[in-house]
Write a protein that holds these residues in place. Structure first.
Motif, PDB file in Angstrom:
ATOM      1  N   ASP A  68       4.104  -4.928  18.720  1.00 22.45           N
ATOM      2  CA  ASP A  68       5.530  -4.993  18.409  1.00 22.45           C
ATOM      3  C   ASP A  68       6.084  -6.405  18.593  1.00 22.45           C
ATOM      4  N   ASP A  69       5.669  -7.097  19.657  1.00 26.87           N
ATOM      5  CA  ASP A  69       6.140  -8.468  19.876  1.00 26.87           C
ATOM      6  C   ASP A  69       5.658  -9.413  18.783  1.00 26.87           C
ATOM      7  N   LYS A  97       7.866  -8.885  15.795  1.00 31.40           N
ATOM      8  CA  LYS A  97       9.306  -8.963  16.044  1.00 31.40           C
ATOM      9  C   LYS A  97       9.995 -10.061  15.226  1.00 31.40           C
ATOM     10  N   ASN A  98       9.405 -11.229  15.096  1.00 30.83           N
ATOM     11  CA  ASN A  98      10.030 -12.341  14.393  1.00 30.83           C
ATOM     12  C   ASN A  98       9.532 -12.520  12.966  1.00 30.83           C
ATOM     13  N   ALA A  99       8.783 -11.573  12.469  1.00 35.41           N
ATOM     14  CA  ALA A  99       8.277 -11.666  11.101  1.00 35.41           C
ATOM     15  C   ALA A  99       9.448 -11.540  10.125  1.00 35.41           C
ATOM     16  N   PRO A 100       9.481 -12.358   9.066  1.00 37.45           N
ATOM     17  CA  PRO A 100      10.571 -12.239   8.102  1.00 37.45           C
ATOM     18  C   PRO A 100      10.564 -10.894   7.384  1.00 37.45           C
ATOM     19  N   ASP A 101       9.384 -10.311   7.214  1.00 34.18           N
ATOM     20  CA  ASP A 101       9.284  -9.011   6.566  1.00 34.18           C
ATOM     21  C   ASP A 101       8.014  -8.341   7.088  1.00 34.18           C
TER      22      ASP A 101
END
Length: 95
Positions: free
Chosen positions: A74-75, A78-82
């Protein structure tokens, strides 16, 4: 050694560049300035200087290489654009 417009045209042809007359003259001048600067540097006595692998001493600037816990799934997403539930989603590049 002096760089002529003919030299610039030759190198531009090798690089498959199309240069205007003004660009050719400008590049010839720039290359001659670079060669003049190198000639100035060659006058410096470097006989007492040890050869360097790096300009700065990197031996003391590196952090310790130690194992840490990996990111959770999940981490990582978390910051993936999509992303979907399990993967990063990226634009298609091959049709």
């Amino acid at each position: 050694m002096s760089v002529t417009k003919k030299d610039v045209d030759y190198v531009a042809d090798l690089a498959r560049l199309e240069l205007t007359e003004e660009e050719t003259e400008s590049l010839a001048g720039d290359m001659n300035q670079i060669l003049d600067h190198i000639a100035t540097l060659e006058e410096v006595d470097t006989s007492d200087v040890e050869p360097l692998e790096h300009v700065i001493d990197l031996e003391y600037r590196l952090r310790d290489d130690k194992a840490e816990e990996p990111l959770s799934h999940d981490d990582a997403l978390k910051n993936a654009p999509d992303a979907d539930s399990d993967y990063f989603r990226v634009p298609r590049v091959i049709d």
